[in-house]
Write a protein that holds these residues in place. Sequence first.
Motif, PDB file in Angstrom:
ATOM      1  N   THR A  81      57.295  67.861 -57.174  1.00 18.74           N
ATOM      2  CA  THR A  81      57.975  69.162 -57.119  1.00 18.74           C
ATOM      3  C   THR A  81      59.473  68.903 -57.023  1.00 18.74           C
ATOM      4  O   THR A  81      60.238  69.182 -57.937  1.00 18.74           O
ATOM      5  N   ARG A  82      59.910  68.318 -55.882  1.00 20.58           N
ATOM      6  CA  ARG A  82      61.340  68.142 -55.619  1.00 20.58           C
ATOM      7  C   ARG A  82      62.036  67.191 -56.581  1.00 20.58           C
ATOM      8  O   ARG A  82      63.122  67.482 -57.078  1.00 20.58           O
ATOM      9  N   THR A  83      61.426  66.036 -56.817  1.00 16.36           N
ATOM     10  CA  THR A  83      62.112  65.042 -57.665  1.00 16.36           C
ATOM     11  C   THR A  83      62.284  65.615 -59.068  1.00 16.36           C
ATOM     12  O   THR A  83      63.364  65.538 -59.668  1.00 16.36           O
ATOM     13  N   GLN A 164      58.397  51.782 -55.267  1.00 18.76           N
ATOM     14  CA  GLN A 164      59.793  52.177 -55.036  1.00 18.76           C
ATOM     15  C   GLN A 164      60.079  53.588 -55.503  1.00 18.76           C
ATOM     16  O   GLN A 164      59.394  54.127 -56.390  1.00 18.76           O
ATOM     17  N   HIS A 165      61.117  54.163 -54.908  1.00 22.25           N
ATOM     18  CA  HIS A 165      61.591  55.499 -55.282  1.00 22.25           C
ATOM     19  C   HIS A 165      63.105  55.476 -55.016  1.00 22.25           C
ATOM     20  O   HIS A 165      63.593  56.065 -54.059  1.00 22.25           O
ATOM     21  N   PRO A 166      63.848  54.731 -55.863  1.00 20.64           N
ATOM     22  CA  PRO A 166      65.261  54.470 -55.528  1.00 20.64           C
ATOM     23  C   PRO A 166      66.139  55.719 -55.451  1.00 20.64           C
ATOM     24  O   PRO A 166      67.069  55.748 -54.644  1.00 20.64           O
ATOM     25  N   THR A 167      65.846  56.740 -56.251  1.00 19.44           N
ATOM     26  CA  THR A 167      66.751  57.905 -56.189  1.00 19.44           C
ATOM     27  C   THR A 167      66.465  58.765 -54.954  1.00 19.44           C
ATOM     28  O   THR A 167      67.350  59.466 -54.472  1.00 19.44           O
ATOM     29  N   GLN A 168      65.222  58.701 -54.436  1.00 20.02           N
ATOM     30  CA  GLN A 168      64.956  59.370 -53.154  1.00 20.02           C
ATOM     31  C   GLN A 168      65.740  58.641 -52.060  1.00 20.02           C
ATOM     32  O   GLN A 168      66.357  59.270 -51.197  1.00 20.02           O
ATOM     33  N   ALA A 169      65.744  57.300 -52.116  1.00 19.62           N
ATOM     34  CA  ALA A 169      66.487  56.521 -51.109  1.00 19.62           C
ATOM     35  C   ALA A 169      67.976  56.861 -51.182  1.00 19.62           C
ATOM     36  O   ALA A 169      68.662  56.949 -50.163  1.00 19.62           O
ATOM     37  N   THR A 273      57.189  60.348 -42.376  1.00 19.73           N
ATOM     38  CA  THR A 273      56.465  60.335 -43.661  1.00 19.73           C
ATOM     39  C   THR A 273      55.014  60.750 -43.445  1.00 19.73           C
ATOM     40  O   THR A 273      54.481  60.602 -42.348  1.00 19.73           O
ATOM     41  N   ARG A 274      54.390  61.216 -44.514  1.00 21.82           N
ATOM     42  CA  ARG A 274      52.992  61.660 -44.438  1.00 21.82           C
ATOM     43  C   ARG A 274      52.056  60.483 -44.733  1.00 21.82           C
ATOM     44  O   ARG A 274      52.482  59.454 -45.272  1.00 21.82           O
ATOM     45  N   LEU A 275      50.775  60.698 -44.431  1.00 20.00           N
ATOM     46  CA  LEU A 275      49.738  59.725 -44.804  1.00 20.00           C
ATOM     47  C   LEU A 275      49.600  59.731 -46.332  1.00 20.00           C
ATOM     48  O   LEU A 275      49.416  60.796 -46.937  1.00 20.00           O
ATOM     49  N   GLN A 276      49.705  58.564 -46.931  1.00 22.24           N
ATOM     50  CA  GLN A 276      49.642  58.477 -48.411  1.00 22.24           C
ATOM     51  C   GLN A 276      48.182  58.224 -48.819  1.00 22.24           C
ATOM     52  O   GLN A 276      47.856  57.194 -49.405  1.00 22.24           O
ATOM     53  N   ASP A 277      47.288  59.180 -48.487  1.00 22.20           N
ATOM     54  CA  ASP A 277      45.862  58.901 -48.664  1.00 22.20           C
ATOM     55  C   ASP A 277      45.389  58.951 -50.116  1.00 22.20           C
ATOM     56  O   ASP A 277      44.245  58.602 -50.409  1.00 22.20           O
ATOM     57  N   PRO A 312      60.912  63.006 -46.587  1.00 22.22           N
ATOM     58  CA  PRO A 312      61.056  63.206 -48.038  1.00 22.22           C
ATOM     59  C   PRO A 312      60.241  64.404 -48.533  1.00 22.22           C
ATOM     60  O   PRO A 312      60.496  64.894 -49.642  1.00 22.22           O
ATOM     61  N   LEU A 313      59.260  64.836 -47.736  1.00 24.76           N
ATOM     62  CA  LEU A 313      58.344  65.921 -48.070  1.00 24.76           C
ATOM     63  C   LEU A 313      57.500  65.527 -49.292  1.00 24.76           C
ATOM     64  O   LEU A 313      57.947  64.710 -50.071  1.00 24.76           O
ATOM     65  N   PRO A 314      56.307  66.007 -49.506  1.00 29.70           N
ATOM     66  CA  PRO A 314      55.665  67.041 -48.700  1.00 29.70           C
ATOM     67  C   PRO A 314      55.191  66.503 -47.345  1.00 29.70           C
ATOM     68  O   PRO A 314      54.963  65.317 -47.188  1.00 29.70           O
TER      69      PRO A 314
HETATM   70  C1  NCD Z   1      57.784  61.378 -51.955  1.00 32.22           C
HETATM   71  C2  NCD Z   1      57.156  60.590 -53.074  1.00 32.22           C
HETATM   72  O1  NCD Z   1      56.783  61.148 -54.116  1.00 32.22           O
HETATM   73  O2  NCD Z   1      57.050  59.389 -52.891  1.00 32.22           O
HETATM   74  N1  NCD Z   1      58.107  62.705 -52.295  1.00 32.22           N
HETATM   75  C3  NCD Z   1      59.267  62.981 -52.954  1.00 32.22           C
HETATM   76  O3  NCD Z   1      59.613  62.390 -53.954  1.00 32.22           O
HETATM   77  N2  NCD Z   1      60.054  63.918 -52.386  1.00 32.22           N
HETATM   78  C4  NCD Z   1      57.061  61.272 -50.670  1.00 32.22           C
HETATM   79  C5  NCD Z   1      55.605  61.608 -50.628  1.00 32.22           C
HETATM   80  O4  NCD Z   1      54.986  62.010 -51.609  1.00 32.22           O
HETATM   81  O5  NCD Z   1      55.060  61.473 -49.533  1.00 32.22           O
END
Ligand code: NCD
Length: 366
Positions: A81-83, A164-169, A273-277, A312-314
Amino acid sequence: MDIPSEDPTSLPTPRRVRLLNREDRLYHVILAQQFDRDIIDHLCRIAEMTRIIGDTRAGARFLNSILSHKRAMLYFIQPSTRTFLSFAAACQILGMPYNDVRDPSTSSEVKGETEDDTVRVLSQYFDIIIMRHPSEGFAETMANKLNGIRRCIPLLNGGSGKDQHPTQALLDIYTLYRCFAPSSVERIRQDPERNLFAGKTIAFVGDLKRGRTVRSLAYLLARYPGVRLLFVAPDELQIGDDILEHLTRNEIEHELKSDLPKTIGECNAVYMTRLQDEHDKDGESRSIDLSRFSLTPELQDQLRPDLAILHPLPRRAELDTCYDSDPRAKYWDQMRNGMWVRAALIAHVFNVDGQILDHYYSHFNY
Ligand code: NCD
């Protein structure tokens, strides 16, 4: 161009970075290790200037003209959603039209076209690809394939599997930058000696093993000597040894913790951060007790008044909604910061960030 015959993800990091950068400029943006202090500082300044310029009608019109001759492809085949939306908004700020593929079942991949060929096709119609993909090394492999074709275009990683998620970082560090340097004047001032993170303690909490945003942000923070990082997670979800080794090599103080209520008092910022299940094989992580890794209503009165709360949500249950209107909650700001810093990054990749800088100094520097 140096084209590796082997899998680029297995090369030593400095060589991987050299294949992605172009001299002192980021080109393909795939790994957080590509960002040094100068580039982080530069992109935060450009983001800050872009948001000030974009606030006026004439400024927004100027920004809208700088990439109106380019086109972007948002290839997002993993949920977002956000990215997705912030990259789309960043393209719009810079006047760059975009198209998207979000569901590969609507593309020729259903007719058997390989993902490799799909990326080559995209490079013929667009000037930049922004990609979210479920496989760890895919974006990097594609960036290296693009290096070998006549119409090479930059590729930005909007999230690669668990890696990795460099632009979130980048947006996370920009958010911390805004928390630790609250005045815009201070943020825009160029000062190569400045280290806003020295003496600060930052805690990462939750599923640190599979959270790609945490991994990328740890690489960025490792550029700031004097920062202290705490990793607060149950044993099964603790941060990977590769990150810990990287921090040790860079002499960054860090500690593993197993109880948020006992740790929170020492922190200047907390990154939930949430559980990445979705990465579970058989729902195995759902039985892990996360109660000691959550910001609950009971903790609200014990937090430092200047604590910055990031996510970072969700979110799930780890971040109670009682924090949503608390001034310490920075997770709403993170989203908007992401739009501005992604606009700054795209401008940098296309080598038009200098135009933003010049415009700022000729119109706003009074
Ligand atoms: C994160 C992702 O996709 O890694 N969300 C995001 O880009 N804002 C975090 C996540 O999904 O938990």
